[in-house]
Scaffold this active site. Structure first.
Site, mmCIF file in Angstrom:
data_model
loop_
_atom_site.group_PDB
_atom_site.id
_atom_site.type_symbol
_atom_site.label_atom_id
_atom_site.label_comp_id
_atom_site.label_asym_id
_atom_site.label_seq_id
_atom_site.Cartn_x
_atom_site.Cartn_y
_atom_site.Cartn_z
ATOM 1 N N ASP A 102 41.047 35.072 45.153
ATOM 2 C CA ASP A 102 40.507 35.362 46.471
ATOM 3 C C ASP A 102 41.128 34.368 47.473
ATOM 4 O O ASP A 102 42.338 34.203 47.507
ATOM 5 C CB ASP A 102 38.965 35.294 46.424
ATOM 6 C CG ASP A 102 38.277 35.796 47.675
ATOM 7 O OD1 ASP A 102 38.136 37.020 47.821
ATOM 8 O OD2 ASP A 102 37.880 34.956 48.506
ATOM 9 N N HIS A 287 36.722 42.954 41.666
ATOM 10 C CA HIS A 287 37.314 41.842 42.396
ATOM 11 C C HIS A 287 37.102 40.480 41.747
ATOM 12 O O HIS A 287 37.952 39.603 41.834
ATOM 13 C CB HIS A 287 36.730 41.819 43.819
ATOM 14 C CG HIS A 287 37.244 40.694 44.655
ATOM 15 N ND1 HIS A 287 38.559 40.587 45.036
ATOM 16 C CD2 HIS A 287 36.616 39.594 45.171
ATOM 17 C CE1 HIS A 287 38.720 39.499 45.770
ATOM 18 N NE2 HIS A 287 37.559 38.876 45.857
#
Length: 320
Positions: A102, A287
């Site tokens: 991220d 994710h």
């Protein structure tokens, strides 16, 4: 649940940084994203240590037990990459492999551009290398998605900070979920509205103890430190003018097949900017790759590290 070792505290780049370490050998620095913590690497620390590596996971600037400077500009890319250099200096490490997820991935890919003499390799989880854009990223996102797009909305002082801190448990449940939005572009546009609505896609993957760790930490710190990283997009873009967009260290990119925010397709053009690149995609994974599919993530990381560490000679490793 994998437990973290006790933290140690080091002085790095003008801040006090909390660092979690396990193992000995080639250093691998694990860089978390938003809204995460060093705790996000709880499955990787013991796996790397058992395989003969020195795993190092800091709570990064603004997070967890690490300092949270008040000034927004204290969270720009120069500070964030400088923190990692300061961490290496504090631990007396010449070079390390940097692994980021991220926002941590954005920092990790910047390390060989800004501090190439400190980088032995790069591992990106979900976040590909993104070359410098042709215009201010905030202006481009505002033009494409409008003012409700979450990164654009994060530019407003205190608004998102208050919304996320109003019910930390709800915010943790909102973000840390398995499965993606059926309309990820729409969710990006209206993140705060989606948070308020409560009809979220997917399901949480955290145990009760894991959830409690995140809730306790963000209840104590709030979310402003992490949101301030977003508030430096324009400053970072301006400061990066003239920075060569080429990475020449061994690099591994691991994408998640079902990541609605950073899909594998975003990594398709990386070979134009990364000279030594290996790519993999983990199926049935969203994710939060290193937490959702830790065994597969660890396997790919360790296989690459074992093969590529063999390519590094003693002169490359400096004081390791």
């Amino acid at each position: 649940m994998s437990a973290l070792p006790p933290p140690r505290f080091v002085a790095a780049n003008g801040i006090r940084m909390a660092v979690y370490e396990q193992g000995k050998g080639l250093p691998v620095v694990l860089c978390h994203g938003f809204p995460e913590l060093a705790y996000s690497w709880r499955h990787q620390l013991p796996a790397l240590a058992a395989a003969g590596f020195r795993a190092i996971a800091p709570d990064q600037r603004g997070y967890g037990l690490t300092d949270r400077p008040a000034a927004v500009e204290a969270y720009d890319m120069a500070h964030l990459t400088g923190d990692l250099v300061g961490l290496l200096d504090a631990l007396e490490i010449e070079k390390a492999v940097f692994c980021g997820h991220d926002w941590g991935g954005l920092i990790t890919w910047q390390m060989p551009l800004r501090h190439p003499d400190r980088v032995a390799g790069v591992i990106g989880l979900c976040t590909p290398f993104i070359p410098r854009l042709s215009a201010d990223p905030i202006a481009l996102m505002r033009a494409a998605y409008g003012d409700d797009m979450y990164i654009v909305a994060f530019q407003q002082p205190e608004v998102a900070d208050r919304a996320l801190a109003a019910d930390v448990g709800r915010s943790v449940d909102f973000f840390l979920r398995r499965g993606g939005a059926p309309d990820p572009q729409g969710e990006r546009q209206e993140l705060l509205k989606a948070l308020a609505a409560g009809n979220w896609p997917g399901e949480t993957f955290l145990s009760l103890k894991e959830r409690a760790f995140y809730v306790e930490s963000f209840s104590r710190t709030g979310f402003t430190g992490g949101i301030n990283w977003y508030r430096n997009f324009t400053r970072n873009w301006t400061a990066s003018a003239g920075l060569r967009q080429w990475i020449d260290v061994p690099s591994l990119m691991i994408s998640a097949a079902d990541d609605p925010f950073l899909p594998p397709s975003m990594a398709a053009g990386m070979a134009k900017y990364v000279g030594d690149l290996e790519r993999h995609v983990i199926p049935a994974c969203g994710h939060w790759i290193q937490q959702e599919q830790p065994a597969q993530t660890n396997r790919l990381m360790l296989d690459w590290l074992r093969r590529r560490v063999a390519d590094l000679g003693p002169g490359d490793l400096g004081r390791l």
